[in-house]
Scaffold this motif. Structure first.
Motif, mmCIF file in Angstrom:
data_model
loop_
_atom_site.group_PDB
_atom_site.id
_atom_site.type_symbol
_atom_site.label_atom_id
_atom_site.label_comp_id
_atom_site.label_asym_id
_atom_site.label_seq_id
_atom_site.Cartn_x
_atom_site.Cartn_y
_atom_site.Cartn_z
ATOM 1 N N ARG A 1 0.835 -1.204 0.000
ATOM 2 C CA ARG A 1 0.000 0.000 0.000
ATOM 3 C C ARG A 1 0.868 1.252 0.000
ATOM 4 N NH1 ARG A 1 -5.150 -0.788 2.473
ATOM 5 N NH2 ARG A 1 -4.830 1.146 3.605
ATOM 6 N N ARG B 1 -8.452 -0.205 -2.545
ATOM 7 C CA ARG B 1 -8.310 0.348 -1.199
ATOM 8 C C ARG B 1 -9.481 -0.161 -0.374
ATOM 9 N NH1 ARG B 1 -9.317 6.389 1.021
ATOM 10 N NH2 ARG B 1 -8.749 5.958 3.180
ATOM 11 N N HIS C 1 -1.486 5.366 -3.072
ATOM 12 C CA HIS C 1 -2.945 5.289 -3.193
ATOM 13 C C HIS C 1 -3.372 6.153 -4.380
ATOM 14 C CE1 HIS C 1 -7.074 6.423 -1.231
ATOM 15 N NE2 HIS C 1 -7.219 5.625 -2.267
#
Length: 154
Positions: A59, A118, A62
Motif C-alpha cells: 500500500r 483500497r 494510493h
C-alpha cells in the motif's frame, strides 16, 4: 474519450486521512512516495502493522479517480484531491477496473503496480459522515463494493 491525466499529487508525513496537495511528488522504487507516511518496505497502515509489522508494504501509493468526486458532489459530499488520503488523483482512467498486477507508467520514468482496491475505513467519516457509506457499498450477496481507489507499489 480523453487521455488519462494526473490532476493532483499529494503526500503527508504523518498518519491519518487527508494528504496535502503538492506541486510534485517523487516515487521511489520499492519504497513509495518520498516523505509520505505510508512509504517504506514494510506495512505502515496502523492496524495491519499492529498485527505484523514485518508484512511487505503493498500500500505504498494510493490512486483515486476524480470521477468519484463528481459522483459524490450531487449528494452534497464535497471531496477534493488528497481528502481521502490518496497520493495520486487521476481523470480519464478507469481506476477501479485495474486488476492487481497492472503496471502504470507515470511521468518520465516511474512505474507503479496495482496491488488491489483500497479498503476504506471509518476515518473517511472525518471528511463527511456519509462518505464511507458511499465508497464501501454492500452488494446483494453481502459483499462489499469498494469505490475508494486502488493501492500500488513503486
Amino acid at each position: 474519450m480523453s487521455a488519462a491525466t494526473v490532476i493532483a499529487v499529494c503526500s503527508k508525513a504523518t498518519p491519518g486521512v487527508g494528504k496535502t496537495p503538492r506541486e510534485e511528488i517523487t516515487l521511489v522504487p520499492d519504497h513509495g512516495v518520498e516523505g509520505d507516511y505510508h512509504a517504506g518496505a514494510f506495512v505502515r497502515h496502523r492496524s495491519r502493522a499492529a498485527r505484523d509489522p514485518q508484512q511487505t508494504n503493498l500500500r505504498q501509493v494510493h490512486l483515486m479517480h476524480a470521477e468519484l468526486f463528481d459522483e459524490l458532489a450531487p449528494l452534497g459530499i464535497a471531496v477534493t484531491p488528497g481528502d481521502m488520503g490518496e497520493n495520486i488523483t487521476t481523470r480519464g482512467l478507469p481506476i477501479l477496473d485495474l486488476a492487481p498486477g497492472t503496471r502504470l507508467h507515470l511521468g518520465a520514468s516511474a512505474i507503479i503496480e496495482v496491488t488491489g482496491c483500497r479498503n476504506p475505513c471509518n476515518q473517511l467519516d472525518a471528511v463527511d459522515e456519509r462518505l464511507l457509506a458511499q465508497v464501501a457499498l454492500k452488494d446483494g450477496g453481502g459483499g462489499i463494493i469498494r469505490k475508494a481507489g486502488v493501492m500500488a507499489i513503486v
